[in-house]
Scaffold this active site. Sequence first.
Site, short mmCIF file in Angstrom:
data_model
loop_
_atom_site.label_atom_id
_atom_site.label_comp_id
_atom_site.label_asym_id
_atom_site.label_seq_id
_atom_site.Cartn_x
_atom_site.Cartn_y
_atom_site.Cartn_z
N ALA A 1 0.43 -1.16 0.45
CA ALA A 1 0.12 0.30 0.40
C ALA A 1 1.18 1.12 -0.01
CB ALA A 1 -1.22 -0.33 0.61
N ASP A 2 2.50 1.12 0.06
CA ASP A 2 3.13 2.56 0.18
C ASP A 2 4.37 1.88 -0.80
OD1 ASP A 2 3.70 4.79 0.64
OD2 ASP A 2 4.82 4.01 2.99
#
Length: 109
Positions: A9-10
């Site tokens: 997610a990052d």
Amino acid sequence: MLGNGFFHADPHGGNLLATDDEKLCYLDFGMMSHVAPNQRYGIILAVVHLVNRDWEAMVNLYVRLGFIPLGTDTGVIVKALEDGLPDVLDSTVADFNFTSVIRELGSIM
């Protein structure tokens, strides 16, 4: 994500490295997760329904995936999608902003 179910997610240079054998090396596991096969298929269907502007099918999919509880009056959600999403989807390719679509979906849900 759609191929093997894993997503980060990052993703940025501080969390991922490319190895000499052209594989990804994850450095930070805090924002990683797995998407089940039925959820991956659901993501594809959601995009198809979005492109086709088939709001009723999209809402029914969200019910099947458990995002909307069974028994919910989905008519109001379908109406909100009909009213809210065409504005952001009618953008030209150059002006299209995925963040606007997500923001509008978030305000509807």
